[in-house]
Design a protein around this motif. Structure first.
Motif, short mmCIF file in Angstrom:
data_model
loop_
_atom_site.label_atom_id
_atom_site.label_comp_id
_atom_site.label_asym_id
_atom_site.label_seq_id
_atom_site.Cartn_x
_atom_site.Cartn_y
_atom_site.Cartn_z
N TRP A 22 23.54 24.76 41.88
CA TRP A 22 22.78 23.98 41.25
C TRP A 22 21.68 24.70 40.40
O TRP A 22 21.14 24.44 39.46
N GLU A 23 21.44 26.02 41.26
CA GLU A 23 19.95 26.74 40.53
C GLU A 23 20.43 27.96 39.57
O GLU A 23 19.87 28.47 39.22
N LEU A 51 16.44 23.06 31.75
CA LEU A 51 15.00 23.11 32.00
C LEU A 51 14.55 24.07 31.60
O LEU A 51 12.97 23.96 30.67
N THR A 52 14.88 25.42 31.07
CA THR A 52 14.37 26.39 30.70
C THR A 52 14.29 26.10 29.08
O THR A 52 13.41 26.52 28.17
N ALA A 91 19.77 23.56 35.24
CA ALA A 91 18.99 24.63 35.27
C ALA A 91 18.56 25.28 33.96
O ALA A 91 17.48 25.67 33.62
N PRO A 139 25.77 30.35 33.56
CA PRO A 139 26.14 29.17 32.43
C PRO A 139 25.32 29.00 31.09
O PRO A 139 25.62 28.82 29.97
N TYR A 140 23.97 30.01 31.41
CA TYR A 140 23.30 30.11 30.09
C TYR A 140 24.09 30.93 29.12
O TYR A 140 24.02 30.59 27.88
N LEU A 141 24.63 31.87 29.62
CA LEU A 141 25.52 32.77 28.54
C LEU A 141 26.85 32.10 28.04
O LEU A 141 27.21 32.30 26.86
N MET A 142 27.52 31.34 28.85
CA MET A 142 28.80 30.87 28.67
C MET A 142 28.84 29.46 27.90
O MET A 142 29.53 29.24 27.15
N ILE A 143 28.20 28.64 28.13
CA ILE A 143 27.94 27.33 27.67
C ILE A 143 27.03 27.16 26.26
O ILE A 143 25.88 27.48 26.41
N GLN A 175 25.81 21.45 28.59
CA GLN A 175 24.89 22.58 29.38
C GLN A 175 24.35 21.91 30.75
O GLN A 175 24.67 20.64 31.14
N TYR A 201 21.65 30.09 36.82
CA TYR A 201 21.06 30.12 35.64
C TYR A 201 21.56 30.93 34.38
O TYR A 201 22.06 30.43 33.40
N LEU A 202 21.78 32.26 34.64
CA LEU A 202 22.09 33.28 33.61
C LEU A 202 23.37 33.07 33.31
O LEU A 202 23.85 33.13 31.95
#
Lengths: 311, 274, 457
Positions: free
Chosen positions: B205-206, B227-228, B224, B211-215, B221, B208-209
Motif C-alpha cells: 500500500w505504501e 499522492l506525490t 502512494a 511503482p513510480y519507476l515502472m508505471i 498509477q 512508492y519508488l
C-alpha cells in the motif's frame, strides 16, 4: 484459535537425521519450493546485485550510454567526499535515535497494555497501531505542513516560533519525531505478541516467589522478550538504513546537507543525476553496513536462537 | 489497595494521553480537510474549521481521479498480499517440516536476502524489467514482490508449532502432502497469516519508488505515487492534499480492523519460537 | 481463515468492479477518408497546409509528455485533432521532478512518448533521443529568432519559442496600503530596500508581513545578478565555472542584508517565498516569468503587479539586466515508429506556424516570443511581465546551464542562512561542487555570443 505453543513441541517429534521414506507428494512440493526460492532470488536478487557491483566500478550513465571502467574511482570519490561523511553521520544518528525510541516506547506501551489492570486493550492496540498503517508518503506531507512555521499546527499548539524543517538544529529531530510516531506501533504489537506468548505459569510463579513488579520485569519478562527485541531491532536496522521517503518529501536533505540520509543520497545520485555507477558504489557501502549491523545485533542479543528456533 | 487503584488510574491516564497524542495529527488532518484553502493559509489557525466545506473532497475526484488510484492500489495490494501469503506459507512449510540436504543453507540464504537494500538492486532490476517489456504493466509490480524473505521467515517460525502428530495422522489416512498443507497446516496458521497479511498489505500500500519507476500511464498509477504527483502538481492545494490523505488512510484501517483480532497472536510467530 | 479469506476476496472483487467501472479511455480518433479542403494555409515564411490527409487518414494515437501547462498545450492538440480527427494526442502531465526521473529512462528503453516537452538544462541527456525537425531551416530561421544556437550537426531538434527571465512581483494591495504608487517601482537595489521596509509589517516583534522574501528562490537571482556588474558564470575559457568571485559575494551579501540589516523578511518567515507570496504574507519576491501563470492558477485572489529587476546604479545601463533562458519547443522521439514520427513532424510544423496558439503559450509562461510574427503583438505588449522586461538585447544566455549550478547554489544558500556557514566558505564549496559535477559533461558556455561580450577577456 491456535496459540503458539510456548515451550516447543515435544522433542520426539523433531525430525531426525535418519533416512526415512518420503511422504506422498513431498518430493514435488520440496522441488517446487527449492526451485522457486533459488530461481526467484537468482534472477531478481543475485543477478542485480552482481551487475550493480560491476557497475560500481564504472562511470555509468545509461542515458547517454556511458559505461567506462574507472576502477575504484567511485569508491575513492565517496570516501573523500565530505557530503558522504555528513550523510553517513546523519544516518547513524537518525537510525540510533529512532530505533532506541521505537524499542523503548514500544516496550513500555506493550507492557502497559498487557498489564492485568488495563482495560480497553483492543482500543489502545488499535489507536497505537493507527499511524503504522498509514502510507508514509501521505503522512510525511501532512507533517511537513504541520511543521510550517507560520501556518503549521506544531508551532500553534506548542506556542513556539520554530522553523522546524529549515533549522539545522531541529530539522533532523523533527523528522525523527515524525518517524517514531509513524512506526512505534509496530514495536508495540510485536512486544505485545511476545508478552502474550510468555507462559502464564512463569509469571504466576514469580508472584508467588515474592518478586516485585520491577524484579519480575527485569529478571523474567525482559529475558523472555529477548528474541522479539532482536527481531524488532534487526528489522528496524534494515528499514532505517534504507529510509528516504520522509527526506524526499519533507526536506530534500536540507537545509544544506543537514538531513541527508544515505538512501536519499543514492536516490538523488541515481535518479536525479543519473550517476548510476556512483549510486551503486554508495549502495554497496550501505549493503556492507547493513550486513555488519545485522550480524552485530544478532551477536549482541544471542539471536542465533532465532535461526534454530522453530523445531 | 488505594495505591493500586491510583496506579491503575494513572496508567489509564497515561495511555489515554499518549493515545491522544498519537491520533492528534489525524484529527488535525481530517478537520483541515474541511477547511477552505484561504483558512489553511491564514496566519491564525484554529483546530475546528471556521467555515466547513466539502469542496476539497468534491474537487478531488475531478482533478485527481482518486477513485481510480484507490481501486488500483486495493487491487494490487490484495493480489500481492495473497500471493505472498501463499508462497511464504508453502516455503515455510517445506523448510520447517521436511528434512533435506541444503535446507539450512536455503533458509539462511532467504534470511540474507532481507538485508539487501533496495538501492543495490533497483537499478539493474529496472533495466531488466524494461528490457523484457514489463514496463507499465502490473506484472512488473507483482513479480518482484511474489516471494518475501520476511514472509518465509515468519511462516516458517509459526509452522514449527504445528504438531507433527497431526500431520502424521492425516498421512496415515492417506492424505497427500498437498492435502496436508492446504487442509491442515494452512488453517492452523491463520494467526500468522493474518499478521503477515497486515504487514504485507501495508508494505504494498505504501510502496512508492518501484511503482513510480515502472508505471507510466496515469490511469494505472497507484495511490502512494498519486499522492506525490498530486502535491507536485497541486502543491498549493493543501485542502485537497488533506482530503486525499484522509481518504487514502481509510482502506488500511479497514484491513487492520478486520484482521487485528488475530494479528497480535500471529505477530508472535515472527520471533517467538514455536 | 475462511471468513478472512472471504473478506479478502470480496475486497478484491469490489476493486475489480471499481476498476472496471472507471471511465474507459477508448480512443476518440476516427478514420478519415476525405482530406480537408478549402482551409487557409497558415504561417509566414514557414507555412503549414492543412488540406491533406495525415497518416493516410488511418487512426493513430500519440502520447505527449509534459510537466506543466497541460491546458495551453492541450489547445495545440485540440486544434490539430480537429483538423485531423484520425489523430489522437494524449497528454500525460507529470510534476517536474517525476518528469525528469522518468522521461530519459523511458526514452532509453524505447517506451517513451512520441512527443515530449524539453527543458534545455537536460539537453545532454535528451539530444541522443531526438529526431531532427523535418523543416526547411531557412524558412524556420526567417520566422524564429535564435535558430542558429540550436543547430546540432546542421540540424534542429528543438528551438526556443520564448525567452524567460526574472523580475520582481509585488502584492498590489499591500503596495497601495503602504501608500505606494506605480511611480515608486524601484529602479535600483537601494530603492528596493527602502520600498521593502515600507512594505514590512510587524505585530510587536513578530513579523506578519514580509516586505521582501527570497526563501527557497535562491538560484534565480544568484545566477543572474552578477551579470549586472559584468561578472560571468564562466571563466574566459568558457568551460571553467566561476561562482567564487567578489561580485557573487557582494550579491549574496546584498540579499543577506535585506534580512539582517533591513529586516524586511526572515529566513524563518514563509520558508518558500513564492508560496508565502501566494498566501498573502509576503509583499515582494524576485522570481522568473513562469510564476505569472502559477499566480493566476493557484492564487487567483492575489492582486499583483510587476517591475523589472533593479540594478546597482541609477542611470547606468548594466552589462546585462539578467540571465535568460529559452523555453524549448516540443521534441520528437527518434525511437517512435515511422508513422508516429511522421505525424509528430506534421504536428510540430502545425504548432510552429499557429500564431494565435503561440501567443497564448508565450502569454501563459510570460516569455518574450521568438516567433517574429508576434514581435509587435498588442497582447504581448500589454502583458504585465513582458512589458516590464524592456529591451530583449540586454539579457544574456549562458547556454543550457547544467543542473549542478542550480542545486549547488541552493545548498550554498541554505548553508549560509540556516547552517551558519560564512558566505565566502559556502561560495568556495559551491565552486568545488560545480567543478566536480560538470567535469565530465563537456559543457561549453555561450556567454561569448552575447552582443556586449567584451572583445578582450
Amino acid at each position: 484459535m491456535t496459540t503458539i505453543a510456548p515451550s516447543g513441541v515435544p522433542a520426539d517429534t523433531a525430525p531426525r537425521r535418519t533416512r526415512r521414506r518420503l511422504h506422498r507428494g513431498e518430493r514435488s512440493l520440496r522441488t517446487t519450493v527449492v526451485l522457486l526460492v533459488v530461481g526467484f532470488n537468482a534472477v531478481l536478487l543475485v543477478y542485480p546485485v552482481v551487475s550493480a557491483l560491476r557497475g560500481s566500478f564504472h562511470r555509468w550513465n545509461p542515458l547517454n550510454g556511458t559505461y567506462d571502467p574507472i576502477g575504484f574511482e567511485n569508491y575513492a570519490t565517496l570516501f573523500t567526499d565530505p557530503v558522504f561523511w555528513r550523510t553517513a553521520l546523519n544516518t547513524v544518528v537518525f537510525g540510533t535515535v529512532v530505533i532506541t525510541l521505537r524499542v523503548a516506547v514500544g516496550l513500555a506501551l506493550a507492557c502497559a497494555i498487557f498489564a492485568r489492570v488495563t482495560r480497553w486493550k483492543t482500543f489502545f492496540r488499535t489507536i497505537f497501531y493507527l499511524p503504522t498503517v498509514t502510507p508514509l508518503v501521505a503522512v510525511a506531507y501532512v507533517w511537513k505542513l504541520a511543521y510550517h512555521p507560520q501556518i503549521g499546527a506544531v508551532d500553534t499548539v506548542l506556542g513556539l516560533d520554530i522553523n522546524w524543517l529549515y533549522d539545522s538544529t531541529f530539522a533532523l529531530p523533527a523528522i525523527m519525531v515524525m518517524t517514531v510516531w509513524k512506526d512505534f506501533g509496530y514495536a508495540v504489537i510485536l512486544f505485545l505478541a511476545g508478552l502474550y506468548a510468555i507462559p502464564e505459569e512463569t509469571l504466576e510463579a514469580s508472584v508467588v516467589d515474592g518478586c516485585s513488579p520491577a524484579q519480575r520485569f527485569r529478571f523474567i519478562t525482559l529475558p523472555l522478550l529477548a528474541p522479539m527485541t532482536v527481531f524488532v531491532v534487526v528489522t528496524s536496522v534494515i528499514a532505517y538504513l534504507q529510509a528516504y521517503v520522509q527526506i524526499l518529501v519533507m526536506t530534500g536533505g536540507g537545509p544544506g546537507r543537514s538531513t541527508n540520509l544515505i538512501s536519499f543520497l543514492i536516490y538523488e545520485e541515481a535518479f536525479v543525476k543519473y550517476n548510476f555507477g556512483y549510486a551503486s558504489a554508495i549502495a554497496f557501502v550501505l549493503f556492507f553496513c547493513t550486513a555488519l549491523m545485522t550480524v552485530v545485533s544478532f551477536r549482541l542479543a544471542g539471536g542465533r536462537s532465532l535461526l534454530k528456533a522453530a523445531r | 489497595m488505594i495505591a493500586r487503584k491510583a496506579g491503575a488510574v494513572l496508567l489509564h491516564a497515561t495511555l489515554l494521553g499518549l493515545g491522544l497524542l498519537t491520533v492528534a495529527p489525524f484529527v488535525w488532518m481530517a478537520l483541515s480537510a474541511f477547511k477552505t484553502n484561504a483558512e489553511i493559509n491564514s496566519l491564525d489557525q484554529t483546530l475546528l474549521p471556521r467555515e466547513w466545506t466539502i469542496e476539497n473532497f468534491v474537487n478531488l475526484q475531478e482533478t485527481f481521479d482518486i477513485l481510480r488510484l484507490f481501486s488500483n492500489s486495493v487491487l494490487l495490494s490484495v493480489t500481492i498480499t495473497s500471493i505472498v501469503v501463499y508462497t511464504s506459507a508453502l516455503a515455510g512449510f517445506v523448510l520447517v517440516k521436511y528434512e533435506f540436504r541444503g535446507r539450512t543453507a536455503i533458509f539462511a540464504f532467504v534470511l540474507g536476502t532481507m538485508m539487501i537494500p533496495w538501492a543495490v538492486t533497483i537499478i539493474p532490476r529496472y533495466t531488466m524489467f524494461v528490457a523484457v517489456g514489463l514496463q507499465d504493466s502490473y506484472l512488473s509490480l507483482v513479480i518482484p514482490a511474489a516471494l518475501s524473505g520476511f514472509g518465509i521467515f515468519m511462516m516458517r517460525q509459526s509452522m514449527g508449532a504445528v504438531p507433527d502428530e497431526v500431520l502424521e495422522a492425516a498421512r496415515l489416512d492417506g492424505a497427500s502432502e498437498t492435502y496436508v498443507f492446504h487442509r491442515i497446516v494452512l488453517p492452523m496458521s491463520v494467526n500468522a497469516i493474518s499478521a503477515l497479511s497486515i504487514f504485507q498489505f501495508l508494505w504494498v500500500w505504501e510502496d512508492y519508488l518501484w511503482p513510480y519507476l515502472m508505471i507510466n500511464s496515469p490511469e494505472k498509477q497507484v495511490l502512494a505515487v498519486g499522492l506525490t504527483t498530486f502535491s507536485g502538481r497541486y502543491g498549493t492545494d493543501y485542502g485537497g492534499l488533506f482530503a486525499a490523505t484522509t481518504l487514502s488512510i481509510i482502506p488500511v484501517i479497514v484491513v487492520y480492523v478486520i484482521f487485528q483480532r488475530r494479528f497480535v497472536a500471529g505477530a508472535a510467530s515472527a520471533a517467538v519460537k514455536g | 481463515m475462511k471468513r478472512s479469506g472471504a473478506l479478502v476476496a470480496s475486497i478484491g472483487v469490489t476493486a475489480l468492479v471499481l476498476v472496471g467501472c472507471s471511465p474507459g479511455e477508448g480512443s476518440t480518433a476516427v478514420e478519415v477518408t476525405v482530406a480537408p479542403s478549402g482551409l487557409p494555409v497558415q504561417g509566414e515564411t514557414l507555412t503549414y497546409d492543412p488540406n491533406r490527409l495525415v497518416n493516410d487518414g488511418e487512426v493513430i494515437s500519440l502520447d505527449w509528455w509534459l510537466w506543466d501547462g497541460d491546458e495551453v498545450f492541450q489547445a495545440f492538440a485540440d486544434a490539430y485533432t480537429e483538423l485531423h480527427p484520425n489523430v489522437e494526442i494524449s497528454i500525460v502531465n507529470q510534476p517536474w521532478d517525476d518528469y525528469w526521473t522518468k522521461l530519459p529512462l523511458a526514452l532509453r528503453d524505447g517506451s517513451g512518448p512520441a512527443l515530449f516537452n524539453i527543458h534545455n538544462s537536460h539537453h545532454d541527456n535528451l539530444i541522443g533521443y531526438l529526431e531532427p525537425y523535418d523543416l526547411p531551416l531557412d524558412a524556420l530561421a526567417a520566422d524564429y529568432l535564435g535558430v542558429d544556437a540550436h543547430l546540432v550537426d546542421g540540424q534542429v531538434h528543438y528551438l526556443d519559442y520564448g525567452l524567460m527571465t526574472g523580475l520582481v512581483y509585488y502584492n498590489a494591495d499591500m503596495w497601495a496600503r503602504a501608500g505606494l504608487t506605480e511611480d515608486d517601482h524601484p529602479a535600483t537595489w537601494d530603492e528596493l530596500r527602502e520600498v521593502a521596509q515600507r512594505l514590512t509589517v510587524r505585530d510587536g516583534d513578530r513579523l506578519t508581513q514580509a516586505g521582501f522574501s527570497f526563501n527557497s528562490l535562491f538560484r534565480e537571482f544568484s545566477l543572474g545578478l552578477p551579470y549586472q556588474e559584468g561578472q560571468h558564470l564562466f571563466a574566459a575559457d568558457m568551460v571553467t565555472p566561476d561562482l567564487d568571485n567578489p561580485t557573487m559575494l557582494s550579491v549574496v551579501e546584498r540579499f543577506l542584508d535585506l534580512y539582517e540589516v533591513d529586516q524586511v523578511g526572515s529566513k524563518d518567515f514563509g520558508p518558500v517565498a513564492d508560496e508565502s507570496f501566494g498566501q498573502g504574507q509576503t509583499a515582494m519576491i524576485y522570481t522568473w516569468g513562469h510564476f505569472y501563470g502559477s499566480l493566476l492558477e493557484d492564487y487567483p485572489d492575489i492582486d499583483f503587479g510587476t517591475f523589472r529587476t533593479p540594478v546597482p546604479d541609477t542611470g547606468e545601463e548594466p552589462y546585462a539586466y539578467d540571465r535568460y533562458n529559452g523555453e524549448s519547443t516540443t521534441g520528437i522521439n527518434a525511437g517512435a515508429s515511422a508513422e508516429e514520427i511522421a505525424v509528430a513532424q506534421d504536428f510540430v510544423r502545425f504548432s510552429l506556424t499557429h500564431a494565435d496558439l503561440m501567443r497564448d503559450l508565450c502569454l501563459h509562461y510570460s516569455v518574450l516570443p521568438m516567433y517574429t510574427a508576434l514581435a509587435d503583438d498588442p497582447a504581448i505588449a500589454a502583458h504585465p511581465v513582458l512589458s516590464a522586461l524592456g529591451d530583449v538585447d540586454r539579457y544574456i544566455w549562458p547556454g543550457p546551464l547544467p543542473a549542478a549550478f542550480e542545486s549547488s547554489v541552493d545548498v550554498m544558500w541554505e548553508d549560509i542562512l540556516y547552517n551558519g556557514v560564512e558566505p565566502a566558505a559556502a561560495l568556495a564549496t559551491a565552486q568545488q561542487t560545480v567543478e566536480r559535477e560538470i567535469a565530465h559533461d563537456g559543457f561549453v558556455s555561450r556567454e561569448n555570443h552575447y552582443a556586449a561580450y567584451p572583445a578582450e577577456r
